[in-house]
Design an enzyme around this catalytic site. Sequence first.
Site, PDB file in Angstrom:
ATOM      1  N   ARG A 236       0.845  -1.193   0.000  1.00  0.00           N
ATOM      2  CA  ARG A 236       0.000   0.000   0.000  1.00  0.00           C
ATOM      3  C   ARG A 236       0.880   1.242   0.000  1.00  0.00           C
ATOM      4  NH1 ARG A 236      -2.119  -3.780   3.484  1.00  0.00           N
ATOM      5  NH2 ARG A 236      -4.218  -4.525   2.989  1.00  0.00           N
ATOM      6  N   LYS A 260      -0.776  -1.614   7.239  1.00  0.00           N
ATOM      7  CA  LYS A 260      -1.738  -0.565   7.539  1.00  0.00           C
ATOM      8  C   LYS A 260      -2.793  -1.032   8.526  1.00  0.00           C
ATOM      9  CE  LYS A 260      -5.299   2.249   5.293  1.00  0.00           C
ATOM     10  NZ  LYS A 260      -5.986   2.556   4.018  1.00  0.00           N
ATOM     11  N   HIS A 328      -3.120   3.804  -5.366  1.00  0.00           N
ATOM     12  CA  HIS A 328      -3.680   2.504  -5.001  1.00  0.00           C
ATOM     13  C   HIS A 328      -3.888   1.622  -6.227  1.00  0.00           C
ATOM     14  CE1 HIS A 328      -5.325  -0.106  -1.956  1.00  0.00           C
ATOM     15  NE2 HIS A 328      -6.395  -0.346  -2.698  1.00  0.00           N
ATOM     16  N   ARG A 331      -1.170  -0.985  -6.571  1.00  0.00           N
ATOM     17  CA  ARG A 331      -1.384  -2.231  -5.820  1.00  0.00           C
ATOM     18  C   ARG A 331      -2.344  -3.134  -6.578  1.00  0.00           C
ATOM     19  NH1 ARG A 331      -1.361  -4.849  -0.805  1.00  0.00           N
ATOM     20  NH2 ARG A 331      -3.348  -5.721  -0.143  1.00  0.00           N
ATOM     21  N   HIS A 355      -3.802 -10.567   2.461  1.00  0.00           N
ATOM     22  CA  HIS A 355      -5.241 -10.486   2.661  1.00  0.00           C
ATOM     23  C   HIS A 355      -5.666 -11.436   3.778  1.00  0.00           C
ATOM     24  CE1 HIS A 355      -6.057  -8.885  -1.661  1.00  0.00           C
ATOM     25  NE2 HIS A 355      -5.859  -7.910  -0.810  1.00  0.00           N
ATOM     26  N   TYR A 364      -9.416 -10.294  -7.786  1.00  0.00           N
ATOM     27  CA  TYR A 364      -8.448  -9.907  -8.817  1.00  0.00           C
ATOM     28  C   TYR A 364      -8.381 -10.920  -9.956  1.00  0.00           C
ATOM     29  CZ  TYR A 364      -6.986  -6.492  -5.381  1.00  0.00           C
ATOM     30  OH  TYR A 364      -6.975  -5.457  -4.479  1.00  0.00           O
TER      31      TYR A 364
END
Length: 405
Positions: A236, A260, A328, A331, A355, A364
């Site tokens: 990120r 994060k 972003h 990413r 994740h 994705y």
Amino acid sequence: MLEDDRVGGAHRDLMGGRSDLPRVGAVVVGQGPVPFVVVDAAGREVEPVSRYLRDLLIGDASPLTCRSYGHDLLRWFRLLWALDVGWEQATEAETVALVGWLRTARNPQRRRSRADALPAGTVNPTTGKPLLAAGYAPRTIAHNLSVVHGFYAFHQHGGAGPLVNPVPESKARRNALAHRSPIEAYRPHRRARLRPKIPARQPRAIPDAQWAELFGQMRCTRDRALLACYVSSAARASELLGLGLEDIDWRKGQGWVISKGSRARQPVPFSPEALAYLAAYLDEVGLPPAGTPVWRTRRGDPRPLTYWAARRILQRATELLGANWTLHDLRHTAATRLARDPGLTLVEVQSILRHAHLSTTALYTTVGLDDLIDKLAEHYQRPAPTASWPQEYAADDVQAVFGAW
């Protein structure tokens, strides 16, 4: 008392977007244990908000979460100050006014200063990516409602505030999530009153051709190294900007960033090309002081590169290309490339992206229409197949059963 009886002229003006909230008060850095506090027009700390943010901090919430919640509660208190309603007397009527204003008012952060800028809410013709609308996004409205609901739930637990939470909640959602096992299938439920519909997020990967154009717009070794590290590590934006020299393992080809969400120190991969650009950048500007990030400004005294400065680097390049890519999106690009690599399993991609749930990584794997242009061109040029029947069936019999073909 009925809602229509409570909604006066000021309520109707806010609900219809005809009035704007007075920009009084602010979210400032706190001097005590709370990292951020909300102050009123006279600069006095709003103590009910500080107590709530202090409770969040004790519950191990991130300081940035406290800042975000502070801005949402500042918007709520601006509404109450405009309506001359104490926070202890707030009812669902004030929530209706807040939602009505958010759905119709213009977001000041969506203002375009350039005359040739595309209108808000349209689609960028270069990237096919929609621009943000002029108003407040549904996720912003839903987040604001969740924060206000949590604020009053906290004070109700301590015996303060109104008896009834002014933000309605969904009993169907509460029943659907009660005692739910993680292996059970998701059960849909009705939204609570005043809650907006949240559109599903779609990955925004940069196509290879546009990625080459974007990378070619980088004007210095630092910017090229920054983009190469972003797209190879899938980190990120804020995580990579905190990378220090001691966090880089040149032999293994990885770095360590502060996550994060969990704020844990976690490894991310770097490609050999990204490490080569990073080494060239460090050789050009010199090694940073110990304990400081490797990314530094180029003008004046070297300072750590902030998120806003890194975002501006990308904005300058995209403005020249007529695109609207963001940090972003880098990413998303890395995640899409990893997910579509046949040599990597989805579980391995989940580990790289860090994740918590595999369902997030599976997003994705979605194929967009832009990825099917070549295949669709072949499909349109391919002749339509003709129906054929085995020779042992007579043509008259086939027509009698199936009709004319």
